[in-house]
Design an enzyme around this catalytic site. Structure first.
Site, PDB file in Angstrom:
ATOM      1  NE  ARG A  61     -22.202 -80.851  14.115  1.00 39.02           N
ATOM      2  CZ  ARG A  61     -22.589 -79.931  13.526  1.00 39.02           C
ATOM      3  NH1 ARG A  61     -22.936 -79.698  12.243  1.00 39.02           N
ATOM      4  NH2 ARG A  61     -23.016 -78.777  14.224  1.00 39.02           N
ATOM      5  CD  GLU A  98     -25.636 -65.418  16.694  1.00 42.05           C
ATOM      6  OE1 GLU A  98     -24.851 -64.259  16.131  1.00 42.05           O
ATOM      7  OE2 GLU A  98     -25.087 -66.288  17.250  1.00 42.05           O
TER       8      GLU A  98
END
Length: 176
Positions: A61, A98
């Site tokens: 993006r 994560e």
């Protein structure tokens, strides 16, 4: 168009990509030509007099905002891609997620020694991807002067990760 109107174009998707996460989706900006144009005009206003030699867009993006800005400024566009997407010689940098690690790459030949580079992405969260992108630019002898994101999540402390570089965002959310 105002920043308040731009904010209304950002879709909020609860529990994506997993439960407890509120995802800020910029596709609502992209399907609204007035909002998209507003973002591009704001980017240009911010950087038209900056001393940058290239704009680097982070997959995927970030490309959407970096490409028209580079074109309007008349400077090169550098693509920072996921590992394995670029042919030829690349610099690569892995960083923590994560749930594991990821690796991004840039063509070695796209970075010039001493070049001042602006790194662009759609959203700045923890700053991990952008810090890795900065490492790539520095591997090639370039210098990252600024980071730009349409959306910022400052409650995730990205400024500490990206310091001392300047970070600019149009919209900031403090965790809703």
């Amino acid at each position: 168009m105002t920043l308040e109107m731009l904010d209304k174009s950002v879709r909020r998707v609860p529990d994506f990509p997993k439960k407890g996460i509120l995802f800020y989706d910029i596709t609502g900006v992209l399907v609204n030509p007035e909002a998209f144009k507003f973002v591009l005009e704001k980017c240009y206003e911010i950087y038209k007099d900056a001393k940058i030699d290239a704009v680097a867009g982070v997959e995927s993006r970030g490309f959407i905002f970096a490409a028209p800005l580079a074109e309007k400024l008349g400077i090169p566009l550098i693509l920072i891609r996921k590992k394995g997407k670029l042919p030829g010689d690349t610099y690569e940098c892995s960083y923590a997620l994560e749930y594991g690690t990821a690796t991004i790459e840039v063509h070695k030949e796209d970075i010039k020694k001493g070049q001042n580079v602006l790194i662009v992405d759609d959203l700045i969260a923890t700053g991990g991807t952008l810090a890795a992108a900065k490492n790539l630019i520095e591997m090639g002898g370039g210098e990252v002067t600024d980071f730009f994101g349409v959306i910022g999540l400052p409650f995730l402390n990205y400024e500490k990760v990206l310091a001392p570089c300047k970070v600019t965002t149009l919209l900031n959310y403090e965790g809703e």
